[in-house]
Design a protein around this motif. Sequence first.
Motif, mmCIF file in Angstrom:
data_model
loop_
_atom_site.group_PDB
_atom_site.id
_atom_site.type_symbol
_atom_site.label_atom_id
_atom_site.label_comp_id
_atom_site.label_asym_id
_atom_site.label_seq_id
_atom_site.Cartn_x
_atom_site.Cartn_y
_atom_site.Cartn_z
ATOM 1 N N PHE A 260 0.851 -1.190 0.000
ATOM 2 C CA PHE A 260 0.000 0.000 0.000
ATOM 3 C C PHE A 260 0.894 1.249 0.000
ATOM 4 C CE2 PHE A 260 -2.972 -3.142 1.722
ATOM 5 C CZ PHE A 260 -4.108 -2.857 0.997
ATOM 6 N N LYS A 261 0.689 2.132 -0.953
ATOM 7 C CA LYS A 261 1.614 3.238 -1.172
ATOM 8 C C LYS A 261 1.613 4.259 -0.042
ATOM 9 C CE LYS A 261 1.377 3.066 -6.258
ATOM 10 N NZ LYS A 261 0.407 1.950 -6.374
ATOM 11 N N ARG A 262 0.453 4.691 0.363
ATOM 12 C CA ARG A 262 0.332 5.753 1.380
ATOM 13 C C ARG A 262 -0.277 5.122 2.633
ATOM 14 N NH1 ARG A 262 -3.089 10.408 -1.303
ATOM 15 N NH2 ARG A 262 -2.398 11.530 0.575
ATOM 16 N N SER A 263 0.515 4.321 3.317
ATOM 17 C CA SER A 263 -0.074 3.481 4.358
ATOM 18 C C SER A 263 0.459 3.777 5.753
ATOM 19 C CB SER A 263 0.159 2.000 4.035
ATOM 20 O OG SER A 263 1.539 1.711 4.006
ATOM 21 N N ARG A 264 -0.436 3.545 6.692
ATOM 22 C CA ARG A 264 -0.109 3.509 8.119
ATOM 23 C C ARG A 264 -0.511 2.107 8.569
ATOM 24 N NH1 ARG A 264 0.252 6.991 12.536
ATOM 25 N NH2 ARG A 264 -0.569 6.160 14.493
ATOM 26 N N VAL A 265 0.440 1.291 8.970
ATOM 27 C CA VAL A 265 0.189 -0.107 9.323
ATOM 28 C C VAL A 265 0.446 -0.292 10.816
ATOM 29 C CG1 VAL A 265 0.758 -2.513 8.853
ATOM 30 C CG2 VAL A 265 0.848 -0.820 6.999
ATOM 31 N N VAL A 266 -0.543 -0.863 11.501
ATOM 32 C CA VAL A 266 -0.500 -0.979 12.955
ATOM 33 C C VAL A 266 -0.834 -2.406 13.356
ATOM 34 C CG1 VAL A 266 -1.463 -0.140 15.135
ATOM 35 C CG2 VAL A 266 -1.235 1.437 13.199
#
Length: 304
Positions: A260-266
């Motif tokens: 995912f290009k513009r991602s915030r992964v938590v």
Amino acid sequence: MTTPIPKWPGELFRLGDREVFVRTATPGRDDAEPGVFVHGLAGSSSNWTDLMGLLSDEVAGDAVDLPGFGNSPPPPDRDYSVDAHTLTVARLIEKRGRGPVHLFGNSLGGAIATRLAGTRPDLVRTLTLISPALPDLRPRYGPARILAATMPGVGPWAVRRLAALPAEQRVQGTLDMCFADPTSLHPDRVMELVDDVRHRDGLPHNAEALLASSRGIVTAYMRRSLWRYAARVIAPTLVIYGRHDRLVDPRMAARAGRVFKRSRVVVLPDVGHLAQVERPEAVAREFRALLDDAHLRLPDVTAG
């Protein structure tokens, strides 16, 4: 425990040749932006009740019952594929005429939301995925059960065997599978789940919807196209995994962060497969952080 808010009211919407039931949260402000929430396999729109309430100051949310689930009748063509579900959600956004939307999806709903965001960027303002069912072919108990249910003869037998159990026992099994702490859910919410199971038991298409949607997600896994759709997503994206998820491997967070290009992964600690139900406040916090990162927060009307 604080008494939870009741389910949001809903109504049926006609989308071409099909109807879907949609629950709509009361927005906390007039300029709240539109959102659409898509549940997972065997879920319903009520899975989003608490998160929709927590985000009502930012998002005017619609939670849809996918065709054949919740209060939505089955699709007339009996097509429960990821592609068909995606088209239904796209039609709903267009019908409501309020896009682009903040799009949320859990599990199967995450696969649907990913495909939609990757093919119809005009309809998606931000994308939030909670334990999305994106292809991961490593052996794992939960997905193996879904695969087994798609085999001729096995699925119908398993559904009949499960339906013979008391609704309370089936709900407890779901909590044990999908929650890090099965005792954390408020008793009122547990009873809502029991009522939902009893409601589904009375629907002649219940087994069909469950088994055909299982086949749909397995087919999408085998094609591995969902990761290609993920790579096309241009909307700011939040991907949430639960460290104790038994269905979707939280180790997939690394791949999600790359694709995912513009991602915030938590990866949330002490959370299972249904973070929006088990820890809605944590999901709301991470969503607001996504808006901050993307400079999309609505102005504070109380300031000044």
